[in-house]
Design a protein around this motif. Sequence first.
Motif, PDB file in Angstrom:
ATOM      1  N   LEU A  80       0.841  -1.195   0.000  1.00  0.00           N
ATOM      2  CA  LEU A  80       0.000   0.000   0.000  1.00  0.00           C
ATOM      3  C   LEU A  80       0.873   1.239   0.000  1.00  0.00           C
ATOM      4  N   LYS A  81       0.412   2.241  -0.716  1.00  0.00           N
ATOM      5  CA  LYS A  81       1.054   3.563  -0.727  1.00  0.00           C
ATOM      6  C   LYS A  81      -0.079   4.549  -0.464  1.00  0.00           C
ATOM      7  N   ILE A  82      -0.001   5.237   0.685  1.00  0.00           N
ATOM      8  CA  ILE A  82      -1.124   6.079   1.125  1.00  0.00           C
ATOM      9  C   ILE A  82      -0.650   7.510   1.353  1.00  0.00           C
ATOM     10  N   THR A  83      -1.477   8.452   0.906  1.00  0.00           N
ATOM     11  CA  THR A  83      -1.269   9.872   1.177  1.00  0.00           C
ATOM     12  C   THR A  83      -2.445  10.359   2.007  1.00  0.00           C
ATOM     13  N   SER A  84      -2.142  11.002   3.137  1.00  0.00           N
ATOM     14  CA  SER A  84      -3.203  11.497   4.007  1.00  0.00           C
ATOM     15  C   SER A  84      -2.769  12.785   4.696  1.00  0.00           C
ATOM     16  N   SER A  85      -3.696  13.721   4.803  1.00  0.00           N
ATOM     17  CA  SER A  85      -3.426  14.985   5.483  1.00  0.00           C
ATOM     18  C   SER A  85      -3.683  14.892   6.991  1.00  0.00           C
ATOM     19  N   ARG A  86      -4.122  13.751   7.457  1.00  0.00           N
ATOM     20  CA  ARG A  86      -4.339  13.494   8.890  1.00  0.00           C
ATOM     21  C   ARG A  86      -3.820  12.102   9.227  1.00  0.00           C
ATOM     22  N   ASN A  87      -3.594  11.861  10.511  1.00  0.00           N
ATOM     23  CA  ASN A  87      -3.266  10.495  10.923  1.00  0.00           C
ATOM     24  C   ASN A  87      -4.418   9.586  10.495  1.00  0.00           C
ATOM     25  N   PHE A  88      -4.116   8.311  10.286  1.00  0.00           N
ATOM     26  CA  PHE A  88      -5.139   7.429   9.717  1.00  0.00           C
ATOM     27  C   PHE A  88      -4.960   5.991  10.200  1.00  0.00           C
ATOM     28  N   ASP A  89      -5.993   5.183   9.937  1.00  0.00           N
ATOM     29  CA  ASP A  89      -5.968   3.748  10.180  1.00  0.00           C
ATOM     30  C   ASP A  89      -6.067   3.050   8.829  1.00  0.00           C
ATOM     31  N   VAL A  90      -5.496   1.867   8.742  1.00  0.00           N
ATOM     32  CA  VAL A  90      -5.649   1.017   7.566  1.00  0.00           C
ATOM     33  C   VAL A  90      -6.420  -0.218   8.007  1.00  0.00           C
ATOM     34  N   LYS A  91      -7.528  -0.472   7.325  1.00  0.00           N
ATOM     35  CA  LYS A  91      -8.363  -1.625   7.658  1.00  0.00           C
ATOM     36  C   LYS A  91      -8.284  -2.646   6.532  1.00  0.00           C
ATOM     37  N   VAL A  92      -8.518  -3.900   6.896  1.00  0.00           N
ATOM     38  CA  VAL A  92      -8.483  -4.992   5.931  1.00  0.00           C
ATOM     39  C   VAL A  92      -9.666  -5.917   6.184  1.00  0.00           C
ATOM     40  N   GLY A 125       3.160   3.679  12.540  1.00  0.00           N
ATOM     41  CA  GLY A 125       1.936   3.536  13.322  1.00  0.00           C
ATOM     42  C   GLY A 125       2.023   2.227  14.088  1.00  0.00           C
ATOM     43  N   THR A 126       0.913   1.794  14.659  1.00  0.00           N
ATOM     44  CA  THR A 126       0.866   0.515  15.348  1.00  0.00           C
ATOM     45  C   THR A 126       0.517  -0.555  14.323  1.00  0.00           C
ATOM     46  N   LEU A 127       1.475  -1.459  14.077  1.00  0.00           N
ATOM     47  CA  LEU A 127       1.322  -2.498  13.064  1.00  0.00           C
ATOM     48  C   LEU A 127       0.721  -3.742  13.715  1.00  0.00           C
ATOM     49  N   ASN A 128      -0.332  -4.286  13.104  1.00  0.00           N
ATOM     50  CA  ASN A 128      -1.046  -5.412  13.689  1.00  0.00           C
ATOM     51  C   ASN A 128      -0.986  -6.650  12.801  1.00  0.00           C
ATOM     52  N   ASP A 129      -1.242  -7.781  13.430  1.00  0.00           N
ATOM     53  CA  ASP A 129      -1.308  -9.090  12.786  1.00  0.00           C
ATOM     54  C   ASP A 129      -2.741  -9.569  12.976  1.00  0.00           C
ATOM     55  N   ILE A 130      -3.460  -9.807  11.893  1.00  0.00           N
ATOM     56  CA  ILE A 130      -4.868 -10.185  12.031  1.00  0.00           C
ATOM     57  C   ILE A 130      -5.157 -11.493  11.290  1.00  0.00           C
ATOM     58  N   THR A 131      -6.191 -12.154  11.738  1.00  0.00           N
ATOM     59  CA  THR A 131      -6.733 -13.310  11.033  1.00  0.00           C
ATOM     60  C   THR A 131      -7.828 -12.776  10.135  1.00  0.00           C
ATOM     61  N   GLN A 137     -10.990  -5.000   9.965  1.00  0.00           N
ATOM     62  CA  GLN A 137     -10.101  -5.088  11.116  1.00  0.00           C
ATOM     63  C   GLN A 137      -8.951  -4.118  10.890  1.00  0.00           C
ATOM     64  N   ILE A 138      -8.463  -3.538  11.968  1.00  0.00           N
ATOM     65  CA  ILE A 138      -7.412  -2.527  11.851  1.00  0.00           C
ATOM     66  C   ILE A 138      -6.055  -3.208  11.707  1.00  0.00           C
ATOM     67  N   LEU A 139      -5.466  -3.037  10.536  1.00  0.00           N
ATOM     68  CA  LEU A 139      -4.148  -3.590  10.228  1.00  0.00           C
ATOM     69  C   LEU A 139      -3.051  -2.644  10.726  1.00  0.00           C
ATOM     70  N   VAL A 140      -3.278  -1.327  10.564  1.00  0.00           N
ATOM     71  CA  VAL A 140      -2.369  -0.294  11.082  1.00  0.00           C
ATOM     72  C   VAL A 140      -3.229   0.752  11.763  1.00  0.00           C
ATOM     73  N   SER A 141      -2.910   1.066  13.008  1.00  0.00           N
ATOM     74  CA  SER A 141      -3.658   2.117  13.697  1.00  0.00           C
ATOM     75  C   SER A 141      -2.760   3.319  13.934  1.00  0.00           C
ATOM     76  N   ASP A 142      -3.382   4.480  13.914  1.00  0.00           N
ATOM     77  CA  ASP A 142      -2.716   5.756  14.182  1.00  0.00           C
ATOM     78  C   ASP A 142      -1.453   5.955  13.329  1.00  0.00           C
ATOM     79  N   ALA A 143      -1.583   5.658  12.043  1.00  0.00           N
ATOM     80  CA  ALA A 143      -0.458   5.893  11.127  1.00  0.00           C
ATOM     81  C   ALA A 143      -0.261   7.394  10.975  1.00  0.00           C
ATOM     82  N   THR A 144       0.985   7.810  10.886  1.00  0.00           N
ATOM     83  CA  THR A 144       1.326   9.229  10.796  1.00  0.00           C
ATOM     84  C   THR A 144       1.001   9.775   9.415  1.00  0.00           C
TER      85      THR A 144
END
Length: 185
Positions: A80-92, A125-131, A137-144
């Motif tokens: 993933l390549k993401i551009t954001s003007s605010r902190n963000f979460d990545v969901k899967v 950000g906080t990198l997660n491992d999910i089933t 589900q949040i894969l990355v939380s509070d990404a800068t």
Amino acid sequence: MKKQIVIAALALGAFVFGTTNAQAQTGTSSTPVSTAVNIILSDVISIDAGSVATGGFVNFNYSTTADYNTAKNETVANSLKITSSRNFDVKVKAEGANFVNPTHSDVIPVDVLQVKAVTGGTMVGTLNDITLSTADQILVSDATLGAERTLDIDYSISATKAKTVLLGKAPGTYTQNVTYTATAQ
């Protein structure tokens, strides 16, 4: 002729009068003027073109007995390549409950697959491992916030799942789409 002399005198007087009153401003600077320049910002967030996950694929091949007895892991750099003007979460999430093969009635539940955000990209950000499941589900939380933040993703199937879920299914390719969403905070 008298008329022409009077007209000529008036014209000469207008010329002299106009040039003597049209004097340049004296002094060392002119009167200042200003222009307002506006910068108009909007919040933006997008998964950018160039993300490997866009139209990409990950293959897990099980063709030998050893394949069913070992864990398999596929790391996809710059998934993933993401551009954001605010902190963000990545969901899967999975788009359906099962991996399906259009030529067989067998299905493989999506929870056979682990999806893990891993270090290596530029996303912080906080990198997660999910089933994997059909729920976001949040894969990355509070990404800068930032431009073109990249994320590497590991896809894995454990040896236990290979032995208990995959072994015995009809041969063929089973497919399910995995969807990623970036959400500003």
